[in-house]
Design a protein around this motif. Structure first.
Motif, PDB file in Angstrom:
ATOM      1  N   UNK A  46     -51.907  78.946  -3.840  1.00 28.45           N
ATOM      2  CA  UNK A  46     -51.112  80.158  -3.618  1.00 28.45           C
ATOM      3  C   UNK A  46     -49.636  79.813  -3.620  1.00 28.45           C
ATOM      4  N   UNK A  47     -48.845  80.705  -4.191  1.00 30.25           N
ATOM      5  CA  UNK A  47     -47.392  80.575  -4.136  1.00 30.25           C
ATOM      6  C   UNK A  47     -46.829  81.934  -3.721  1.00 30.25           C
ATOM      7  N   UNK A  48     -45.588  81.922  -3.258  1.00 33.66           N
ATOM      8  CA  UNK A  48     -44.968  83.176  -2.834  1.00 33.66           C
ATOM      9  C   UNK A  48     -43.532  83.249  -3.310  1.00 33.66           C
ATOM     10  N   UNK A  49     -43.037  84.478  -3.345  1.00 33.71           N
ATOM     11  CA  UNK A  49     -41.650  84.736  -3.709  1.00 33.71           C
ATOM     12  C   UNK A  49     -41.135  85.812  -2.775  1.00 33.71           C
ATOM     13  N   UNK A  95     -53.484  80.245   4.178  1.00 32.98           N
ATOM     14  CA  UNK A  95     -54.499  81.196   4.651  1.00 32.98           C
ATOM     15  C   UNK A  95     -55.081  81.998   3.493  1.00 32.98           C
ATOM     16  N   UNK A  96     -54.224  82.461   2.574  1.00 30.87           N
ATOM     17  CA  UNK A  96     -54.707  83.235   1.431  1.00 30.87           C
ATOM     18  C   UNK A  96     -55.595  82.378   0.529  1.00 30.87           C
ATOM     19  N   UNK A  97     -55.228  81.113   0.359  1.00 31.76           N
ATOM     20  CA  UNK A  97     -56.073  80.199  -0.419  1.00 31.76           C
ATOM     21  C   UNK A  97     -57.424  80.055   0.278  1.00 31.76           C
ATOM     22  N   UNK A  98     -57.399  79.846   1.600  1.00 28.06           N
ATOM     23  CA  UNK A  98     -58.646  79.705   2.363  1.00 28.06           C
ATOM     24  C   UNK A  98     -59.516  80.950   2.225  1.00 28.06           C
ATOM     25  N   UNK A  99     -58.893  82.119   2.226  1.00 30.03           N
ATOM     26  CA  UNK A  99     -59.621  83.377   2.111  1.00 30.03           C
ATOM     27  C   UNK A  99     -60.386  83.447   0.788  1.00 30.03           C
ATOM     28  N   UNK A 100     -59.728  83.079  -0.304  1.00 33.90           N
ATOM     29  CA  UNK A 100     -60.371  83.113  -1.621  1.00 33.90           C
ATOM     30  C   UNK A 100     -61.446  82.026  -1.707  1.00 33.90           C
ATOM     31  N   UNK A 144     -42.605  68.454   6.309  1.00 30.29           N
ATOM     32  CA  UNK A 144     -43.108  68.420   7.688  1.00 30.29           C
ATOM     33  C   UNK A 144     -44.424  69.168   7.843  1.00 30.29           C
ATOM     34  N   UNK A 145     -44.789  69.996   6.841  1.00 28.77           N
ATOM     35  CA  UNK A 145     -46.027  70.776   6.918  1.00 28.77           C
ATOM     36  C   UNK A 145     -47.184  70.123   6.170  1.00 28.77           C
ATOM     37  N   UNK A 146     -46.906  69.021   5.464  1.00 25.27           N
ATOM     38  CA  UNK A 146     -47.903  68.427   4.560  1.00 25.27           C
ATOM     39  C   UNK A 146     -49.204  68.065   5.279  1.00 25.27           C
ATOM     40  N   UNK A 147     -49.108  67.317   6.388  1.00 22.83           N
ATOM     41  CA  UNK A 147     -50.330  66.869   7.085  1.00 22.83           C
ATOM     42  C   UNK A 147     -51.193  68.048   7.525  1.00 22.83           C
ATOM     43  N   UNK A 148     -50.561  69.052   8.137  1.00 19.97           N
ATOM     44  CA  UNK A 148     -51.313  70.204   8.646  1.00 19.97           C
ATOM     45  C   UNK A 148     -51.989  70.985   7.511  1.00 19.97           C
ATOM     46  N   UNK A 149     -51.250  71.282   6.445  1.00 20.02           N
ATOM     47  CA  UNK A 149     -51.811  72.093   5.363  1.00 20.02           C
ATOM     48  C   UNK A 149     -52.880  71.308   4.592  1.00 20.02           C
TER      49      UNK A 149
END
Length: 178
Positions: A46-49, A95-100, A144-149
Motif C-alpha cells: 500500500x502507498x498513500x498520497x 493496516x490496509x495491506x493486512x486487510x487485503x 524508525x518504523x521498519x522493525x514494527x511494520x
C-alpha cells in the motif's frame, strides 16, 4: 464460509473495474494455471498520497511469474482529511495491506499452492510477500518504523520487503495515488 467483509471491497485495474475479491482470486488462479510449473510471487503493498482535503491510499495485489509477466489490481481507499502524521499514515498503509491479505484465507492460499505442488520437482515455487513503502537508510524518515511494520507483515505469514525491494508499494501502488 463467506467473508462478509470481502463483499464490501472492490478492486480494479486498467481493464476491469469493480472486481469482487472472488473475481480477483479467480484471475490469480487462472494466471497461475496457465503455466503451473512457474516461480510465482503473490505480493501486496500500500502507498498513500496526501492532498489538501484528503489522503488517498492504494493497495496493490500483484501475482508475478518470474520472467514471464504479472497480473495486478488495486483497491482505493480515500480518507476525507489530510493525514500529515507520518507514523499514522505508514501504520494505516500497513493496516490496509493486512486487510487485503486477510481475504486470502488458508483455504484460498492452499488452492494456490495446490496449483504448483505437482510441479515442485520441475522447480515450481510460490511465495507471498508484503511490500512496505519504507526504507531503513539513515536519511530515511521512515526508518524508525521498519522493525514494527516488518514484524506486522511477518505475523501475517508474509515475507516483508522494504525499499528498494518493495516495488508493489513504492511503484505499482504509488502510480495510482497520483
Amino acid at each position: 464460509m463467506v467473508n462478509t467483509h470481502a463483499a464490501n471491497i472492490s478492486f480494479q485495474n486498467l481493464s476491469q473495474k469493480n472486481m469482487s475479491f472472488e473475481r480477483v482470486f479467480r484471475n490469480i488462479e487462472q494466471f497461475m494455471e496457465k503455466d503451473p510449473a512457474g516461480n510465482f510471487k503473490l505480493m501486496f503493498g500500500t502507498d498513500s498520497q496526501v492532498y489538501s482535503r484528503e489522503t488517498k491510499f492504494i493497495t496493490g495485489i500483484v501475482i508475478q511469474q518470474e520472467r514471464k509477466g504479472v497480473w495486478a489490481c488495486f483497491r482505493k481507499v480515500v480518507i476525507p482529511r489530510k493525514m500529515t502524521n507520518l507514523y499514522e499514515r505508514i501504520s494505516y498503509e500497513t493496516t490496509l495491506t493486512e486487510e487485503v491479505v486477510s481475504l486470502f484465507t488458508n483455504e484460498k492460499k492452499e488452492r494456490l499452492i495446490d496449483i504448483v505442488i505437482p510441479y515442485l520437482y520441475k522447480g515450481a515455487s510460490f511465495s507471498i510477500e508484503g511490500h512496505i513503502d519504507i526504507g531503513s537508510g539513515t536519511r530515511n524518515k521512515t526508518s524508525i518504523f521498519v522493525k514494527e511494520m516488518m514484524a506486522r507483515m511477518d505475523t501475517m505469514g508474509l515475507k516483508p520487503k522494504i525499499k528498494p525491494d518493495s516495488f508493489v508499494a513504492s511503484s505499482y501502488a504509488n502510480k495510482y495515488t497520483k
